[in-house]
Design an enzyme around this catalytic site. Structure first.
Site, PDB file in Angstrom:
ATOM      1  N   ARG A 110     -13.347  15.191 -33.893  1.00  0.00           N
ATOM      2  CA  ARG A 110     -12.482  16.417 -33.255  1.00  0.00           C
ATOM      3  C   ARG A 110     -12.917  17.920 -34.146  1.00  0.00           C
ATOM      4  O   ARG A 110     -12.388  18.234 -34.789  1.00  0.00           O
ATOM      5  CB  ARG A 110     -10.956  16.668 -33.325  1.00  0.00           C
ATOM      6  CG  ARG A 110     -10.530  15.492 -32.211  1.00  0.00           C
ATOM      7  CD  ARG A 110     -10.671  16.122 -30.928  1.00  0.00           C
ATOM      8  NE  ARG A 110     -10.229  15.300 -29.608  1.00  0.00           N
ATOM      9  CZ  ARG A 110     -10.883  14.760 -28.750  1.00  0.00           C
ATOM     10  NH1 ARG A 110     -12.178  14.891 -28.571  1.00  0.00           N
ATOM     11  NH2 ARG A 110     -10.369  14.211 -27.756  1.00  0.00           N
ATOM     12  N   LYS A 137      -0.027   7.622 -23.641  1.00  0.00           N
ATOM     13  CA  LYS A 137       0.354   7.919 -24.962  1.00  0.00           C
ATOM     14  C   LYS A 137       1.793   7.472 -25.068  1.00  0.00           C
ATOM     15  O   LYS A 137       2.145   6.588 -25.124  1.00  0.00           O
ATOM     16  CB  LYS A 137      -0.032   9.355 -25.414  1.00  0.00           C
ATOM     17  CG  LYS A 137      -1.576  10.113 -24.879  1.00  0.00           C
ATOM     18  CD  LYS A 137      -2.437   9.806 -24.604  1.00  0.00           C
ATOM     19  CE  LYS A 137      -4.165  10.256 -24.411  1.00  0.00           C
ATOM     20  NZ  LYS A 137      -3.834  11.389 -23.859  1.00  0.00           N
ATOM     21  N   ASP A 155       1.916  20.006 -20.398  1.00  0.00           N
ATOM     22  CA  ASP A 155       1.088  18.790 -20.829  1.00  0.00           C
ATOM     23  C   ASP A 155       2.151  18.111 -21.847  1.00  0.00           C
ATOM     24  O   ASP A 155       2.280  18.337 -22.947  1.00  0.00           O
ATOM     25  CB  ASP A 155      -0.067  19.210 -21.535  1.00  0.00           C
ATOM     26  CG  ASP A 155      -1.128  18.076 -21.911  1.00  0.00           C
ATOM     27  OD1 ASP A 155      -0.412  17.054 -21.767  1.00  0.00           O
ATOM     28  OD2 ASP A 155      -2.247  18.183 -22.139  1.00  0.00           O
ATOM     29  N   PHE A 189      -7.056  21.642 -24.722  1.00  0.00           N
ATOM     30  CA  PHE A 189      -7.413  20.219 -24.834  1.00  0.00           C
ATOM     31  C   PHE A 189      -8.580  19.753 -23.932  1.00  0.00           C
ATOM     32  O   PHE A 189      -8.506  20.610 -22.821  1.00  0.00           O
ATOM     33  CB  PHE A 189      -6.226  19.278 -24.193  1.00  0.00           C
ATOM     34  CG  PHE A 189      -6.381  17.931 -24.306  1.00  0.00           C
ATOM     35  CD1 PHE A 189      -6.669  17.184 -25.899  1.00  0.00           C
ATOM     36  CD2 PHE A 189      -7.005  17.159 -23.277  1.00  0.00           C
ATOM     37  CE1 PHE A 189      -6.906  15.879 -25.782  1.00  0.00           C
ATOM     38  CE2 PHE A 189      -7.418  15.515 -23.391  1.00  0.00           C
ATOM     39  CZ  PHE A 189      -7.482  14.970 -24.743  1.00  0.00           C
ATOM     40  N   THR A 190      -9.467  18.936 -24.155  1.00  0.00           N
ATOM     41  CA  THR A 190     -10.813  18.838 -23.532  1.00  0.00           C
ATOM     42  C   THR A 190     -10.658  18.880 -22.248  1.00  0.00           C
ATOM     43  O   THR A 190     -11.369  19.618 -21.518  1.00  0.00           O
ATOM     44  CB  THR A 190     -11.481  17.624 -24.248  1.00  0.00           C
ATOM     45  OG1 THR A 190     -10.756  16.585 -23.987  1.00  0.00           O
ATOM     46  CG2 THR A 190     -11.900  17.723 -25.507  1.00  0.00           C
ATOM     47  N   PHE A 244     -18.841  14.864 -26.299  1.00  0.00           N
ATOM     48  CA  PHE A 244     -18.409  13.964 -27.495  1.00  0.00           C
ATOM     49  C   PHE A 244     -18.165  12.687 -27.111  1.00  0.00           C
ATOM     50  O   PHE A 244     -18.472  11.571 -27.812  1.00  0.00           O
ATOM     51  CB  PHE A 244     -17.044  14.293 -28.013  1.00  0.00           C
ATOM     52  CG  PHE A 244     -15.702  14.306 -26.989  1.00  0.00           C
ATOM     53  CD1 PHE A 244     -15.588  15.583 -26.261  1.00  0.00           C
ATOM     54  CD2 PHE A 244     -14.945  13.450 -27.045  1.00  0.00           C
ATOM     55  CE1 PHE A 244     -14.753  15.718 -25.300  1.00  0.00           C
ATOM     56  CE2 PHE A 244     -13.731  13.351 -26.176  1.00  0.00           C
ATOM     57  CZ  PHE A 244     -13.709  14.640 -25.288  1.00  0.00           C
ATOM     58  N   TYR A 269       0.710  -1.470  -0.005  1.00  0.00           N
ATOM     59  CA  TYR A 269      -0.014  -0.052   0.013  1.00  0.00           C
ATOM     60  C   TYR A 269       0.690   1.243  -0.082  1.00  0.00           C
ATOM     61  O   TYR A 269       0.631   2.235  -0.547  1.00  0.00           O
ATOM     62  CB  TYR A 269      -1.036   0.064   1.100  1.00  0.00           C
ATOM     63  CG  TYR A 269      -2.085   1.065   1.138  1.00  0.00           C
ATOM     64  CD1 TYR A 269      -3.240   0.746   0.645  1.00  0.00           C
ATOM     65  CD2 TYR A 269      -1.602   2.394   1.602  1.00  0.00           C
ATOM     66  CE1 TYR A 269      -4.076   1.887   0.502  1.00  0.00           C
ATOM     67  CE2 TYR A 269      -2.580   3.339   1.480  1.00  0.00           C
ATOM     68  CZ  TYR A 269      -3.804   3.200   0.870  1.00  0.00           C
ATOM     69  OH  TYR A 269      -4.719   4.277   0.622  1.00  0.00           O
TER      70      TYR A 269
HETATM   71  C1  PLP Z   1      -5.323  12.426 -23.435  1.00  0.00           C
HETATM   72  C2  PLP Z   1      -4.675  13.613 -23.127  1.00  0.00           C
HETATM   73  C3  PLP Z   1      -4.978  14.225 -21.844  1.00  0.00           C
HETATM   74  C4  PLP Z   1      -5.650  13.454 -20.776  1.00  0.00           C
HETATM   75  O1  PLP Z   1      -5.281  12.355 -20.175  1.00  0.00           O
HETATM   76  P1  PLP Z   1      -6.036  11.059 -19.818  1.00  0.00           P
HETATM   77  O2  PLP Z   1      -5.018  10.074 -19.714  1.00  0.00           O
HETATM   78  O3  PLP Z   1      -6.679  10.807 -20.922  1.00  0.00           O
HETATM   79  O4  PLP Z   1      -7.036  11.541 -18.547  1.00  0.00           O
HETATM   80  C5  PLP Z   1      -4.379  15.517 -21.526  1.00  0.00           C
HETATM   81  N1  PLP Z   1      -3.787  16.334 -22.610  1.00  0.00           N
HETATM   82  C6  PLP Z   1      -3.703  15.619 -23.816  1.00  0.00           C
HETATM   83  C7  PLP Z   1      -2.851  16.497 -24.915  1.00  0.00           C
HETATM   84  C8  PLP Z   1      -3.959  14.364 -24.084  1.00  0.00           C
HETATM   85  O5  PLP Z   1      -3.795  13.865 -25.356  1.00  0.00           O
END
Ligand code: PLP
Length: 461
Positions: A386, A262, A219, A128-129, A453, A76
Site C-alpha cells: 500500500r 469485510k 463507505d 480508497f483505490t 497494483f 429471479y
Molecule cells: C474493499 C473496499 C472497497 C471495495 O469493495 P470491493 O468489495 O472490493 O469491491 C471499498 N472501500 C473500502 C474501504 C474497502 O476496503
C-alpha cells in the site's frame, strides 16, 4: 449483550472444520515469487502458507451462515433472502433503501454515476483505490480532507480517520457547495492503516455539511470495527454496545456503499444503501444494467441470506473484541521486536512502514512492494503493498503519485487464523528486519492502466 469478560480477548467460537495449508521450501517460494513478477497478487494461493493479502472475502463463515446458504431462494425476482437482507440493513444500520451489488465497487460505480457530474469535487477522509477511481470515471476529482496526522505513521492520534473541517470549509469557499455532491467518509480508513473516525468529528461534519446542503456518503466497509474503537477510546461511549454505536454512525450519513466481504463476513457481496427516494429510484434503474435485477444485484439468493446473518454477527461485542484483539496481539508483537509500524495499531491489519524499514530503497524503487516480496520469500506469508504502486499515476502529469505512506499491509481475515499463526508472522517479520540491508529495490516491467497494483510485474534492480 455487552461484554462482561474481564480476561483476554479469546475467540467467542470453537473450530468445527479445518482447511489444511502447506509449508513450502525457500527454493519453491523463490521460483513462485519470480513467476509472479514480485507481485503478491499474482502468487497462486497454493504457494502461500499464511495469507494476509486481504481481509476481503477471506473470512470464515459461521455455522449459522452456512445454514443460511441452504435456505437460498434463487427466484429471479423477489427472493425472500433479499427481504431478509433489506431487513438486516434497516435494523442494524438504519438506512431506508437497499440495492444489492456483486461487491463494494459495484455500489461505488452506480452511486458515482448517479451523484457526480463532470467537474465535481468529492472531498473524503483519504482515498480508497476503487472508490476514487469510480469518482474520477464519473468526471469528479477526489480531494483529501483527512487530518494531517493520518499521513504521519508516527503520530499516535486516536482518531486518525477524522476530517479536518477547515480543509472542507476552504474547499467549499473555493469551489462552491454546488460543485460538491457529497463528502465521502470511510469508517476505519483503510489506506491510513485502519484508523477510525470519532463520533464527535462525524457529528461536527454533519452539522457543517447540513448548513451547505451537502450529503455524506459512508463507505461502511468496516463500520463495526470503527464502532468498537469508539467504544474503547471515545468519551461517553464505554457503556454503549457496538451495535448501538454502529447504527449511530450510519444515521449521521445519507447513504452508504458496502463491501460485505469485510465486516459482514461473506465471501462475496455488497450493497448500496440510501435514504433519498429519488437516488434510490435511479439506482434501481441502473443496477439492472450493470449488476442484475434490483432484488439480487449480482448476488445469489443464498449469498444474500449469509450476508443478512453476517451483518448481525458482525456487530456483536464479543466477536469484534476478539477480531480487533487478534490484530492488536500481532501489532504488539511487532512493536516489541522494534519493527516500524503505523501507530496506533488499526482494526483490520498491521501496516509496516516500508520507508523506515528499508531506508536504502528510494520510493521510485517500490520499497513496500520489495518488502512484501521479502516476507513471502522468508516464510510464505503473503502481504500487500500500500504505497506508490497502489497510489497510481497523476491524471494530468502522468508521474507516479508519491504518497507519504509507503506501507506493507498484513491484513487479518476474520475468524480464520490462530494466535500461533500470528507468532509465525511476527517471527518472520523480525527475521527479515535483521537482514533488511540485503533486500533490493524493484523496477516495474509491466504496468496496467487501471488499479495497477493488482497486476503490475517487477524485477529486482
Ligand atoms: C474493499 C473496499 C472497497 C471495495 O469493495 P470491493 O468489495 O472490493 O469491491 C471499498 N472501500 C473500502 C474501504 C474497502 O476496503
Amino acid at each position: 449483550m455487552g461484554t462482561t469478560i474481564k480476561h483476554s480477548w479469546a475467540e467467542p467460537f470453537k473450530i468445527k472444520m479445518v482447511e489444511p495449508v502447506f509449508i513450502t521450501t525457500e527454493e519453491h517460494r523463490r521460483k513462485a515469487l519470480k513467476e509472479a513478477g514480485f507481485n503478491t497478487f499474482l502468487l497462486h494461493s497454493d504457494d502461500v502458507y499464511i495469507d494476509l493479502l486481504t481481509d476481503s472475502g477471506t473470512s470464515a463463515m459461521s455455522d449459522r451462515q452456512w445454514a443460511g446458504i441452504m435456505l437460498g431462494d434463487e427466484a429471479y425476482a423477489g427472493s425472500k433472502n433479499f427481504y431478509h437482507l433489506e431487513e438486516a440493513i434497516q435494523t442494524y444500520y438504519g438506512y431506508k433503501h437497499v440495492v444489492p451489488t456483486h461487491q463494494g465497487r459495484g455500489a461505488e460505480h452506480i452511486l458515482s454515476q448517479i451523484m457526480i457530474k463532470q467537474g465535481d469535487i468529492i472531498p473524503g477522509n483519504m482515498y480508497f483505490t476503487t472508490t476514487k477511481l469510480h469518482q474520477e470515471l464519473a468526471g469528479g476529482t477526489f480531494v483529501d480532507i483527512i487530518i494531517d496526522e493520518a499521513h504521519d505513521p508516527g503520530s499516535s492520534h486516536p482518531f486518525k480517520g477524522n476530517v479536518n473541517l477547515q480543509k472542507l470549509e476552504d474547499l467549499i469557499k473555493k469551489h462552491g457547495a454546488a460543485k460538491i455532491p457529497y463528502v465521502s467518509i470511510a469508517t476505519t480508513v483503510n489506506m491510513a492503516g485502519g484508523q477510525p473516525i470519532s463520533m464527535e468529528n462525524l457529528k461536527a461534519l454533519r452539522a457543517l455539511t447540513q448548513t451547505y446542503g451537502i450529503k455524506i456518503i459512508h463507505d461502511m466497509t468496516r463500520v463495526a470495527e470503527n464502532a468498537f474503537m469508539i467504544q474503547q477510546k471515545e468519551e461517553g461511549y464505554q457503556h454503549k454496545t457496538v451495535a448501538e454505536i454502529t447504527k449511530e454512525l450510519c444515521q449521521l450519513t445519507d447513504g452508504a456503499t458496502m463491501s460485505a466481504k469485510k465486516d459482514a463476513m461473506v465471501n462475496i457481496g455488497g450493497f448500496l444503501a440510501i435514504n433519498d427516494p429519488d437516488i434510490y429510484d435511479e439506482a434501481r434503474n441502473m443496477v439492472v444494467i450493470y449488476e442484475g435485477l434490483h432484488t439480487y444485484g449480482g448476488m445469489a439468493g443464498r449469498d444474500m441470506e449469509a450476508l443478512a446473518i453476517g451483518i448481525k454477527e458482525s456487530v456483536q461485542d464479543d466477536h469484534i473484541r476478539a477480531r480487533v484483539g487478534q490484530v492488536h496481539y500481532l501489532g504488539n508483537k511487532l512493536l516489541e521486536a522494534g519493527i516500524p509500524i503505523v501507530n496506533p495499531v488499526g482494526t483490520h491489519g498491521i501496516f509496516i512502514d516500508a520507508k523506515q524499514f528499508l531506508p536504502h530503497i528510494p520510493q521510485d524503487q517500490f520499497p513496500a512492494q520489495a518488502l512484501a516480496g521479502a516476507l513471502y520469500l522468508d516464510s510464505g506469508v503473503r502481504a500487500m503493498e500500500r504505497g506508490v504502486v497502489s497510489a497510481g499515476r497523476n491524471k494530468t502529469t502522468g508521474q507516479h503519485n508519491y504518497p507519504k505512506l509507503e506501507l506493507v499491509r498484513l491484513t487479518i481475515p476474520r475468524r480464520v487464523y490462530t494466535q500461533a499463526h500470528m507468532d509465525v508472522v511476527a517471527e518472520s517479520v523480525a527475521c527479515i528486519y535483521s537482514k533488511r540491508n540485503q533486500i533490493k529495490g524493484l523496477t516495474m516491467t509491466y504496468e496496467p492502466k487501471y488499479l495497477r497494483f493488482f497486476q503490475a510485474r517487477f524485477k529486482e534492480v
